[in-house]
Design a protein around this motif. Structure first.
Motif, short mmCIF file in Angstrom:
data_model
loop_
_atom_site.label_atom_id
_atom_site.label_comp_id
_atom_site.label_asym_id
_atom_site.label_seq_id
_atom_site.Cartn_x
_atom_site.Cartn_y
_atom_site.Cartn_z
N LEU A 31 0.82 -1.21 0.00
CA LEU A 31 0.00 0.00 0.00
C LEU A 31 0.86 1.26 0.00
CD1 LEU A 31 -2.79 -1.08 2.52
CD2 LEU A 31 -2.89 -1.03 0.01
N ALA A 32 2.03 1.21 0.63
CA ALA A 32 2.93 2.36 0.62
C ALA A 32 3.38 2.67 -0.80
CB ALA A 32 4.13 2.10 1.51
N ARG A 33 3.63 1.65 -1.58
CA ARG A 33 4.02 1.88 -2.99
C ARG A 33 2.88 2.51 -3.76
NH1 ARG A 33 6.73 -3.09 -2.05
NH2 ARG A 33 5.01 -4.33 -2.94
N ARG A 34 1.65 2.08 -3.45
CA ARG A 34 0.49 2.66 -4.14
C ARG A 34 0.34 4.14 -3.82
NH1 ARG A 34 -5.24 0.10 -2.71
NH2 ARG A 34 -4.17 -1.74 -3.53
N LEU A 35 0.75 4.54 -2.64
CA LEU A 35 0.56 5.93 -2.22
C LEU A 35 1.61 6.90 -2.76
CD1 LEU A 35 -0.55 5.54 1.53
CD2 LEU A 35 -1.93 6.32 -0.40
N ASP A 238 -20.39 -5.25 8.99
CA ASP A 238 -19.42 -5.71 7.99
C ASP A 238 -18.54 -4.56 7.51
OD1 ASP A 238 -18.50 -7.81 5.90
OD2 ASP A 238 -19.10 -6.09 4.67
N THR A 239 -19.14 -3.39 7.33
CA THR A 239 -18.38 -2.21 6.90
C THR A 239 -17.37 -1.81 7.96
OG1 THR A 239 -20.25 -1.42 5.57
CG2 THR A 239 -18.55 0.19 6.13
N MET A 240 -17.77 -1.89 9.21
CA MET A 240 -16.83 -1.59 10.29
C MET A 240 -15.61 -2.50 10.21
SD MET A 240 -17.85 0.94 12.19
CE MET A 240 -16.75 0.66 13.55
N LYS A 241 -15.84 -3.79 9.97
CA LYS A 241 -14.74 -4.76 9.94
C LYS A 241 -13.90 -4.65 8.68
CE LYS A 241 -17.39 -8.35 10.59
NZ LYS A 241 -17.79 -9.76 10.76
N THR A 242 -14.56 -4.62 7.52
CA THR A 242 -13.82 -4.72 6.26
C THR A 242 -13.30 -3.39 5.73
OG1 THR A 242 -15.86 -4.56 4.94
CG2 THR A 242 -15.15 -6.76 5.61
N VAL A 243 -13.94 -2.30 6.13
CA VAL A 243 -13.52 -0.98 5.64
C VAL A 243 -12.77 -0.21 6.73
CG1 VAL A 243 -14.28 1.23 4.70
CG2 VAL A 243 -15.38 -0.89 3.96
N VAL A 244 -13.42 0.01 7.86
CA VAL A 244 -12.82 0.87 8.90
C VAL A 244 -11.63 0.18 9.56
CG1 VAL A 244 -13.23 2.18 11.00
CG2 VAL A 244 -15.05 1.99 9.27
N ILE A 245 -11.85 -1.01 10.13
CA ILE A 245 -10.79 -1.66 10.89
C ILE A 245 -9.66 -2.11 9.98
CG2 ILE A 245 -10.22 -3.62 12.38
CD1 ILE A 245 -11.83 -1.32 13.67
N ARG A 246 -9.96 -2.66 8.82
CA ARG A 246 -8.89 -3.07 7.91
C ARG A 246 -8.09 -1.87 7.43
NH1 ARG A 246 -8.48 -8.14 5.88
NH2 ARG A 246 -7.47 -7.34 3.99
N SER A 247 -8.75 -0.75 7.18
CA SER A 247 -8.03 0.46 6.78
C SER A 247 -7.11 0.93 7.89
CB SER A 247 -9.02 1.57 6.41
OG SER A 247 -9.78 1.22 5.28
N LEU A 248 -7.60 0.89 9.10
CA LEU A 248 -6.81 1.30 10.25
C LEU A 248 -5.61 0.37 10.45
CD1 LEU A 248 -6.46 2.99 12.88
CD2 LEU A 248 -8.05 1.38 13.98
N TRP A 249 -5.85 -0.92 10.41
CA TRP A 249 -4.81 -1.90 10.71
C TRP A 249 -3.71 -1.94 9.64
CZ3 TRP A 249 -2.80 -4.13 14.62
CH2 TRP A 249 -2.05 -5.30 14.49
N PHE A 250 -4.10 -1.79 8.37
CA PHE A 250 -3.13 -1.94 7.28
C PHE A 250 -2.61 -0.62 6.73
CE2 PHE A 250 -5.49 -6.04 6.89
CZ PHE A 250 -4.42 -6.87 7.20
#
Length: 360
Positions: A31-35, A238-250
Motif C-alpha cells: 500500500l505504501a508503494r500505491r501511495l 461488515d463495513t466496520m470490519k472490512t472498511v474501517v478496521i482493515r483500513s486502520l490496521w493496514f
C-alpha cells in the motif's frame, strides 16, 4: 462509537499475533508503494500546523496542484480520515486532498494528549476549521476549497458551508447527519422497529431505556446507542470490519502506537457526540450560497436517507443534487470510493468549473 470499533477489531484480530503482524507488514509495504506521488506538479506533504493555539496535523496530497482542493471534515468524533488514504488514492488524480486531524483526533491527539487538546466543543472546532481553511488557501494559493464532510463532521461542515461561502466553492456531505435539536427521531424509531422485528429483546430494552430524545443523552448513552445500531445491522457491522478496521490496521501511514492512539482519541472525543445532538439544522438555516450536494449510502442506519433527503429538499442553493451510493451503509464514500469519485467528477466538478475558485 469506540465500543463498536473495539468489538469489530476483536473480530478482525482473531488470527495469531505473530502471523498477523507479518502479514500486516507485507500489506503495508504494498500500500505504501500505491501511495507514492511522483508527478512533477504533485504534492505530498504533512506535518503540524499551529491552529487554535495547539499543533494540529494536516496532510496535503495530490498529483496536480492545478486540480481543485478538497478539505475533508472527518467524523467520529475523533476519527481521523488519514487511515483511508490508500482506499481513496484515485481521488488524488483529480483533486488535491487535505486531511486534517482535528483536535481530539489522530496525531493531533497523540501529540498533545488529553491535557493538550484545550477547549473542546463545536464552536472551537468551527474556529479551528476556519483557521485551517485559511492556512490551506495560503499554502496552495487558492481562493476557495471544496468542503467534503462525513458523518459527525457534517454538522461542522454545514455550519462552514452555510456561514462562509467566501471560503468554499461547494459542499459535499456524505453519511449526512441532520440533527433537529432532538426532534428528528427517525433513526431511533427505525432502530426500535428493527430490533423488535429481529426479536433482539436485550438490545431493544437498552435502547428503549435511553428514550428517543438524543439531546438528553449522556456521553455513555450516546456511545451505547451507536454500539447497538452498528452491531445489530449486518451491513454496517461488515463495513466496520472490512472498511474501517482493515483500513486502520493496514494503513502504511500509521504505526502500531498510532493505531492504539486512534482508539484513545475516539474514546476521549466521544464527549462531543451529545453536544452535537442539541444542534438544530433547520433553525440554523437551509439557505446556502454555494453548490450543495449530498451523497448518501442507500442502506445507512446510522444517518438514514430519509432525514437527509428531507433536509436536502428544503435547501436553497445555486446548484444542488442528491444521490445514493448503492449497497452502502455508513462510511459510504470509503466503502465505494470509486463510485463516490464518479459523483464528484460528474456532479460536483461541473459546478466548480462553472464558477472557478481561482488563485488566492
Amino acid at each position: 462509537m469506540i465500543g463498536t470499533i473495539a468489538t469489530a477489531t476483536a473480530a478482525v484480530l482473531a488470527a495469531p499475533a505473530a502471523g498477523l503482524l507479518g502479514y500486516r507488514q507485507a500489506k503495508r509495504a504494498v500500500l505504501a508503494r500505491r501511495l507514492r506521488i511522483t508527478s512533477p506538479n504533485g504534492i505530498d506533504e504533512s506535518g503540524f500546523v499551529r491552529i487554535g493555539g495547539i499543533d494540529q496535523w494536516v496532510s496535503i496530497r495530490g498529483e496536480d496542484l492545478a486540480n481543485p482542493v478538497i478539505l475533508e471534515i472527518h467524523g467520529g468524533p475523533g476519527a481521523s480520515n488519514l487511515i483511508y488514504a490508500h482506499r481513496t488514492r484515485e481521488w488524488e488524480r483529480h483533486f488535491t486532498v487535505v486531511r486534517w486531524d482535528m483536535r481530539g483526533a489522530g496525531r493531533t491527539f497523540l501529540n498533545g494528549g488529553p491535557e493538550g487538546q484545550g477547549e473542546f466543543n463545536l464552536d472551537r472546532l468551527h474556529r479551528d476549521a476556519l483557521e485551517m481553511t485559511d492556512h490551506v488557501r495560503a499554502r496552495l494559493g487558492v481562493a476557495k476549497l471544496l468542503l467534503v464532510a462525513n458523518s459527525l463532521g457534517t454538522v461542522l461542515g454545514l455550519r462552514l458551508a452555510r456561514n462562509h461561502p467566501e471560503r468554499y466553492s461547494a459542499y459535499v456531505g456524505t453519511d449526512q447527519n441532520v440533527i433537529g435539536g432532538g426532534r428528528d427521531r427517525f433513526a431511533y424509531h427505525a432502530l426500535v422497529e428493527r430490533l423488535r422485528a429481529a426479536g433482539k429483546r436485550k438490545e431493544l430494552a437498552a435502547v428503549t431505556a435511553l428514550g428517543a430524545d438524543s439531546s438528553a443523552w449522556t456521553t455513555h448513552q450516546w456511545g451505547e446507542y451507536h454500539k447497538v445500531v452498528t452491531t445489530t445491522d449486518p451491513l454496517t457491522f461488515d463495513t466496520m470490519k472490512t472498511v474501517v478496521i482493515r483500513s486502520l490496521w493496514f494503513s502504511p501511514l500509521l504505526t502500531l502506537r498510532e493505531v492504539r492512539g486512534y482508539f484513545k482519541a475516539m474514546n476521549w472525543s466521544e464527549q462531543l457526540g451529545p453536544q452535537a445532538m442539541g444542534v438544530d439544522e433547520y433553525a440554523e438555516g437551509t439557505e446556502f450560497r454555494i453548490p450543495f450536494f449530498v451523497f448518501q449510502g442507500d442502506q445507512d442506519v446510522i444517518t438514514p436517507v430519509e432525514p437527509a433527503k428531507r433536509f436536502f429538499d428544503q435547501v436553497s442553493a445555486p446548484v444542488k443534487e442528491f444521490a445514493l451510493l448503492e449497497g452502502c451503509s455508513h462510511f459510504a464514500s470509503f466503502r465505494r470510493p470509486q463510485a463516490f469519485l464518479d459523483l464528484l467528477l460528474t456532479k460536483v466538478r461541473p459546478a466548480l468549473d462553472a464558477a472557478p475558485a481561482g488563485r488566492a
